[in-house]
Write an enzyme that holds these catalytic residues in place. Structure first.
Site, PDB file in Angstrom:
ATOM      1  CD  GLU A 270      86.576  50.933  33.591  1.00 23.98           C
ATOM      2  OE1 GLU A 270      87.827  50.792  33.630  1.00 23.98           O
ATOM      3  OE2 GLU A 270      86.019  51.893  33.062  1.00 23.98           O
ATOM      4  CB  CYS A 304      90.399  53.237  31.928  1.00 30.51           C
ATOM      5  SG  CYS A 304      88.850  52.981  31.057  1.00 30.51           S
ATOM      6  CD  GLU A 401      95.368  54.372  34.273  1.00 26.36           C
ATOM      7  OE1 GLU A 401      95.195  54.463  35.506  1.00 26.36           O
ATOM      8  OE2 GLU A 401      94.465  54.059  33.490  1.00 26.36           O
TER       9      GLU A 401
HETATM   10  P1  NDP Z   1      90.034  58.871  41.548  1.00 28.05           P
HETATM   11  O1  NDP Z   1      89.959  57.401  41.658  1.00 28.05           O
HETATM   12  O2  NDP Z   1      90.628  59.631  42.647  1.00 28.05           O
HETATM   13  O3  NDP Z   1      88.578  59.477  41.258  1.00 28.05           O
HETATM   14  C1  NDP Z   1      87.500  58.799  40.648  1.00 28.05           C
HETATM   15  C2  NDP Z   1      86.213  59.209  41.332  1.00 28.05           C
HETATM   16  O4  NDP Z   1      86.214  58.768  42.701  1.00 28.05           O
HETATM   17  C3  NDP Z   1      86.016  60.724  41.415  1.00 28.05           C
HETATM   18  O5  NDP Z   1      84.644  61.022  41.353  1.00 28.05           O
HETATM   19  C4  NDP Z   1      86.584  61.026  42.791  1.00 28.05           C
HETATM   20  O6  NDP Z   1      86.159  62.245  43.306  1.00 28.05           O
HETATM   21  C5  NDP Z   1      86.047  59.864  43.588  1.00 28.05           C
HETATM   22  N1  NDP Z   1      86.773  59.559  44.820  1.00 28.05           N
HETATM   23  C6  NDP Z   1      88.007  59.964  45.200  1.00 28.05           C
HETATM   24  N2  NDP Z   1      88.313  59.430  46.418  1.00 28.05           N
HETATM   25  C7  NDP Z   1      87.249  58.666  46.791  1.00 28.05           C
HETATM   26  C8  NDP Z   1      86.964  57.842  47.926  1.00 28.05           C
HETATM   27  N3  NDP Z   1      87.828  57.698  48.930  1.00 28.05           N
HETATM   28  N4  NDP Z   1      85.779  57.196  47.988  1.00 28.05           N
HETATM   29  C9  NDP Z   1      84.889  57.310  46.969  1.00 28.05           C
HETATM   30  N5  NDP Z   1      85.110  58.074  45.880  1.00 28.05           N
HETATM   31  C10 NDP Z   1      86.280  58.736  45.775  1.00 28.05           C
HETATM   32  O7  NDP Z   1      90.776  59.213  40.231  1.00 28.05           O
HETATM   33  P2  NDP Z   1      91.320  60.645  39.849  1.00 28.05           P
HETATM   34  O8  NDP Z   1      90.218  61.308  39.201  1.00 28.05           O
HETATM   35  O9  NDP Z   1      91.978  61.385  40.932  1.00 28.05           O
HETATM   36  O10 NDP Z   1      92.477  60.201  38.856  1.00 28.05           O
HETATM   37  C11 NDP Z   1      93.695  59.642  39.354  1.00 28.05           C
HETATM   38  C12 NDP Z   1      94.165  58.552  38.457  1.00 28.05           C
HETATM   39  O11 NDP Z   1      93.180  57.525  38.359  1.00 28.05           O
HETATM   40  C13 NDP Z   1      94.352  58.969  37.029  1.00 28.05           C
HETATM   41  O12 NDP Z   1      95.578  59.560  36.822  1.00 28.05           O
HETATM   42  C14 NDP Z   1      94.208  57.667  36.324  1.00 28.05           C
HETATM   43  O13 NDP Z   1      95.418  56.988  36.394  1.00 28.05           O
HETATM   44  C15 NDP Z   1      93.191  56.939  37.112  1.00 28.05           C
HETATM   45  N6  NDP Z   1      91.854  57.029  36.541  1.00 28.05           N
HETATM   46  C16 NDP Z   1      91.342  55.963  35.881  1.00 28.05           C
HETATM   47  C17 NDP Z   1      90.119  56.054  35.298  1.00 28.05           C
HETATM   48  C18 NDP Z   1      89.515  54.961  34.563  1.00 28.05           C
HETATM   49  O14 NDP Z   1      88.621  55.203  33.762  1.00 28.05           O
HETATM   50  N7  NDP Z   1      89.898  53.738  34.801  1.00 28.05           N
HETATM   51  C19 NDP Z   1      89.347  57.271  35.339  1.00 28.05           C
HETATM   52  C20 NDP Z   1      89.938  58.329  36.097  1.00 28.05           C
HETATM   53  C21 NDP Z   1      91.137  58.179  36.676  1.00 28.05           C
HETATM   54  P3  NDP Z   1      87.020  63.554  42.887  1.00 28.05           P
HETATM   55  O15 NDP Z   1      86.903  63.699  41.440  1.00 28.05           O
HETATM   56  O16 NDP Z   1      86.355  64.642  43.532  1.00 28.05           O
HETATM   57  O17 NDP Z   1      88.393  63.314  43.392  1.00 28.05           O
END
Ligand code: NDP
Length: 493
Positions: A270, A304, A401
């Site tokens: 997602e 999102c 986004e």
């Molecule tokens: P990420 O995709 O980096 O993080 C989402 C989750 O994945 C967090 O728990 C993160 O850990 C973890 N993660 C990060 N890198 C990895 C990896 N290589 N393998 C497995 N898990 C990983 O999103 P961010 O939180 O950094 O947000 C960045 C952008 O993503 C936002 O600006 C937005 O545009 C988008 N976003 C979209 C969302 C949605 O609901 N569709 C939700 C959140 C973000 P950690 O938090 O420690 O980095």
């Protein structure tokens, strides 16, 4: 009496400001340091490492939280495997249901505590955490508890079986709700879970671990490993995980998909969105204004499915934008714990930097910015509610986004042009349509390439309704009966 005397003796005009109404935090019983929740108890990390979880509204440290390394993730997956083989997998659905119902009831009983912690750790307004997030969290656990003993009725003609261990990675925008979307169906379907919350918002997930334990959930059924991206990567790439569920950025989603290629793991993603919110000339304009405000400023735009691209029919564009600007000026921005606050804190310094960078690009590419005249707190991460007009399809603020309280406004003349513009993005998560014509709603819903299309409303969620995307917004559905499927395998009849 002369006019001058009357003026001098009349009292100064009354100011109708909202009085501060801060939610108390003494309901919380916080530790200064949290371990990992593995096999039913909180344990010190084998990595020996901890990180700080801060309050984004004050930049103060709330607690230290363990950073799970490979050995910790391995222990969590091992506990989940054992619990699946020995306890949760063989347990009759009706018994699993009782456990999930109990968790749902305890979430309701402790919802104020969970809401306050969600606001403290993540920055969202308390009225949203209290009135939207937590009720939906409890509703998801209740809903999926109801399915636990009815799986064969959910999918007639097949014999559904659990997959085993689910590795789940969630983001920071709805820490509890994303947990509920993932944990509740996984448990109902008979799987055990290793969950990795986001680095900036781990505390409510840990509290839920404690609640699950108090509810009598057998050890190992739910494990919570905190940490950053490396911990998430260790969860999704662990050999003994059968199913990966990820919510987050499209970039990380793509990385995970490539990591999992060639393995037998089931995957649902997602990811991000850039939803079009389409306003036709015959829309009920005042209601549409409220829908647009809710669509982009709810949770500071960290959503999102946020309606971040507004498409307004050209002949009402100027009137609509004027109304929107007036409404924007009434939004109360500030302390997330204040019950009057509409727009709280940006979740992290990194996210604030990202919003600033994209807003700067909007200005340098020639869009016109409007921000209401509001005062931001001195400390913490805050951003004024922002509108951009004069936006071109090619501008980064119309394509990428932003994940913040920033709305890009474009116009259209015909329904066909609205569809063309709405679909002109790599994403396909959600969309909104405002019109008084039912036939046009149905036609638009058919044309829009989006997983969810809201009509004359926005951001409506229900646990029985599936949610998910097309194109770069991911695949798989969460919520509803559909939300059980990614957690099941089956044999015929
Ligand atoms: P990420 O995709 O980096 O993080 C989402 C989750 O994945 C967090 O728990 C993160 O850990 C973890 N993660 C990060 N890198 C990895 C990896 N290589 N393998 C497995 N898990 C990983 O999103 P961010 O939180 O950094 O947000 C960045 C952008 O993503 C936002 O600006 C937005 O545009 C988008 N976003 C979209 C969302 C949605 O609901 N569709 C939700 C959140 C973000 P950690 O938090 O420690 O980095």
């Amino acid at each position: 009496m002369t006019a001058e005397i009357a003026k001098a003796s009349s009292p100064p005009p009354l100011k109708w400001e909202y009085a501060t109404s801060t939610e108390a935090t003494d309901i919380l019983d916080l530790e200064s340091r949290y371990g990992l929740f593995i096999d039913g108890e909180f344990v010190k990390p084998r990595s020996g490492k901890y990180f700080k979880s801060i309050n984004p509204a004050t930049e103060e440290t709330i607690a230290e939280v363990a950073e799970a390394g490979d050995a910790d993730v391995d222990a969590a997956v091992g506990a989940a495997r054992k619990a699946h083989t020995e306890v949760w997998g063989p347990m009759p659905g009706a018994e699993r249901a009782k456990h999930i119902f109990r968790i749902a009831r305890m979430i309701q009983e402790r919802s104020r505590e969970l809401a306050v912690l969600e606001t403290l750790d993540g920055g969202k307004p308390i009225k949203e955490a209290r009135d939207v997030d937590l009720p939906l969290v409890a509703a998801h656990f209740f809903y999926y508890a109801g399915w636990a003993d009815k799986l064969e009725y959910a999918f007639p003609g097949i014999r559904p079986e659990s997959l085993g261990v689910a590795g789940q990675v969630i983001p920071w925008n709805f820490p509890m709700l994303m947990l509920a979307w993932k944990v509740a169906p996984a448990l109902a379907a008979g799987n055990t879970v290793v969950l990795k919350p986001a680095e900036t918002t781990p505390l409510t997930a840990l509290l839920l671990g404690q609640i699950a334990s108090e509810a009598g959930l057998p050890p190992g059924v739910l494990n919570i490993v905190t940490g950053a991206g490396e911990t998430g990567s260790a969860v999704v790439s662990h050999d003994d995980v059968d199913k990966v569920a990820f919510t987050g950025s499209t970039a990380v989603g793509k990385l995970i998909q490539s990591q999992l290629a060639g393995t037998n793991k089931k995957l649902t993603l997602e990811l991000g969105g850039k939803a079009a919110h389409v306003i036709f000339e015959d829309a009920p304009l005042d209601q549409a204004i409220e829908g647009v405000i809710n669509g982009i400023f709810f949770n500071q735009g960290h959503v999102c499915c946020a309606g971040s691209r507004l498409l307004v029919q050209e002949n009402i564009h100027d009137r609509f934008v004027d109304k929107l600007k007036k409404r924007l000026a009434t939004l109360r921005v500030g302390d997330p714990l204040d019950k009057n606050t509409d727009v709280g804190a940006i979740n992290s310094r990194a996210q604030l930097d990202k919003i600033n960078e994209l807003v700067d690009s909007g200005l340098s590419e020639g869009a016109e910015m409007f921000q209401p005249d509001c005062v931001l707190p001195d400390r913490g991460f805050f951003f004024k509610p922002t509108l951009f007009t004069n936006v071109a399809q090619s501008h980064r603020i119309a394509q990428e986004e932003i994940f913040g309280p920033v709305l890009s406004i474009l116009s259209f003349r015909t329904p066909e042009e609205a569809v063309e513009k709405a679909n002109n993005t790599p994403y396909g998560l959600s969309a909104g349509v405002w019109t008084s014509k039912g036939s046009r709603i149905l036609w638009m819903a058919d044309q829009l390439k989006a997983g969810v299309v809201w009509a004359n409303t926005y951001n409506k969620f229900d646990p029985s309704s599936p949610f998910g995307g097309y194109k770069e917004s991911g695949f798989g559905r969460e919520g509803g009966r559909h939300g059980l499927l990614p957690y099941l395998k089956w044999s015929e009849g």
